[in-house]
Design an enzyme around this catalytic site. Structure first.
Site, PDB file in Angstrom:
ATOM      1  N   ASP A  12      -3.416   7.848   4.339  1.00  0.00           N
ATOM      2  CA  ASP A  12      -2.962   6.380   4.150  1.00  0.00           C
ATOM      3  C   ASP A  12      -3.799   6.047   2.970  1.00  0.00           C
ATOM      4  O   ASP A  12      -4.979   6.347   2.591  1.00  0.00           O
ATOM      5  CB  ASP A  12      -3.950   5.611   5.137  1.00  0.00           C
ATOM      6  N   ASP A 127       3.071   3.663   1.768  1.00  0.00           N
ATOM      7  CA  ASP A 127       1.883   4.195   1.631  1.00  0.00           C
ATOM      8  C   ASP A 127       1.126   5.045   2.584  1.00  0.00           C
ATOM      9  O   ASP A 127       0.119   5.376   2.323  1.00  0.00           O
ATOM     10  CB  ASP A 127       0.652   2.905   1.330  1.00  0.00           C
ATOM     11  N   GLU A 128       1.968   5.763   3.218  1.00  0.00           N
ATOM     12  CA  GLU A 128       1.553   6.634   4.287  1.00  0.00           C
ATOM     13  C   GLU A 128       2.432   7.829   4.728  1.00  0.00           C
ATOM     14  O   GLU A 128       3.627   7.609   4.485  1.00  0.00           O
ATOM     15  CB  GLU A 128       0.872   5.772   5.523  1.00  0.00           C
TER      16      GLU A 128
END
Length: 388
Positions: A12, A127-128
């Site tokens: 993350d 974003d992950e």
């Protein structure tokens, strides 16, 4: 492969949008900053060469926070919060406009950097990602600590940004673990660590237990922590929450999750959804729901474009305050990955949904996927929709 042999990582990026902006404006490092403004909130050049940044103090509008720096979070600011509410809590916080083109560029960079070391990746958004480390040589010796550290270093070198990684036997635990030591964390957990590291956490920290479920667990069962949930009788959870969700609650509290890391080649649909901190009414809370709904459609479009896919079917998902879930879909004449077309189709779906109850979750979904390359969809006449 048994759970003991699996090594699944969840990566993350730390306060991703805000961190990208801090690379552009390093003078804001350590300051409370939120992302979520419009073009009018661009920093203004001053005669002395400095920049004048907008602050929440003068904000008027219906926007919401997309993300906040850790300094802003210390004031209670967080993603999804209305900017007007945030202004009351921390009026001197710097407000920057969103720049999704830049965020997507950094997203591609960090994922390419990870793929150089560990190519089995499940893309979970801008974003992950999940990473299956199980087949990497030597991973069993240290449960993935060395390769995870190498991935963190590679991401930092490629982007200048930090990330947090959790490595555990499954996806559920890895997502929890990646949050434990943020920012710039590296957390290794095995099944023996669940009782000491996971059970003391609030039950809501489990991905899939939203605010309403957490409130019911506390009010009806006296359950506040994951450990208390693990100690609950399975038949009691099933009786109160239904066979499927009740059984899942019991398994999740014990850290059990058999889901595989699914690579993007296996993608059949892509969705974006959000669970609200409090239940919202589709009509009375329209001012709050409108930007959230639009942002979900924009994020879904960005996901499609990143995968170089287009969708023929767009759908919505609503979960009401009584946990009932409703879906509606619309098939388009031409496949699209354009945010405006997705927004229109999702709006049409909303018109066919009952909206008298409060909502606890709102989602949009793209399916009937095909490779990008079809002509853009024709622009239909403008019509009003419920969240317009």
């Amino acid at each position: 492969m048994s759970a003991a042999e699996r090594h699944i990582a969840h990566l993350d990026m730390d306060a991703f949008y805000a961190s990208v902006e801090l690379l552009r404006y390093p003078q804001l490092a350590g300051q409370p900053v939120v992302i979520g403004g419009g073009r009018r909130h661009q920093p203004e050049p001053q005669p002395d060469g400095s920049l004048r940044f907008a602050t929440l103090e003068s904000y008027v509008g219906r926007g919401v926070i997309t993300t906040a720096t850790y300094a802003a979070r210390a004031f209670g600011l967080h993603s999804g919060m209305g900017l007007m509410k945030a202004a009351k809590l921390a009026p001197q916080t710097v407000l920057l406009p969103t720049d999704f083109d830049e965020y997507r560029r950094f997203s591609r960079r960090f994922k390419a950097a990870v793929a150089e070391l560990a190519p089995v990746i499940e893309d979970r958004g801008i974003d992950e990602i999940y990473i299956d480390l199980s087949q990497i040589e030597g991973v069993a010796a240290d449960h993935g600590a060395a390769i995870a550290a190498a991935i963190k270093a590679r991401v930092k070198a490629a982007t200048g940004l930090s990330c947090s990684i959790g490595v555990t036997p499954n996806k559920l635990l890895s997502k929890l673990a990646s949050e434990l030591d943020k920012p710039d964390g590296l957390t290794i957990l095995r099944e023996a660590d669940v009782e000491s590291r996971i059970w003391p956490l609030p039950a809501r920290r489990i991905n899939g237990i939203g605010p309403k479920a957490a409130a019911r667990l506390e009010a009806e069962c006296g359950i506040r922590t994951i450990g208390e949930l693990a100690a609950a009788a399975p038949h009691e959870l099933i009786e109160r929450f239904g066979r499927s969700y009740g059984a899942w609650l019991h398994a999740a509290a014990h850290g059990r999750d058999e889901r595989a890391v699914v690579t993007e080649q296996e993608t059949t649909s892509i969705s974006r959804e959000t669970t609200f901190e409090r239940d919202l009414h589709a009509r009375r809370d329209r001012a709050l729901l409108t930007p959230v709904f639009t942002r979900l459609c924009e994020q879904l479009a960005a996901d499609l474009q990143r995968h170089q896919l287009e969708a023929r079917t767009i759908g919505i998902k609503l979960r009401y305050d009584d946990f009932r879930t409703l879906t509606r879909v619309q098939t388009l004449p031409v496949a699209t990955a354009q945010p405006a077309a997705i927004r229109r189709a999702a709006g049409e779906c909303l018109k066919r949904a009952p909206l008298e109850q409060r909502l606890r979750l709102l989602g949009v979904r793209a399916s009937s996927l095909q490779p990008a390359g079809t002509p853009p969809p024709p622009q239909p006449p403008q019509t009003a929709d419920l969240f317009a």
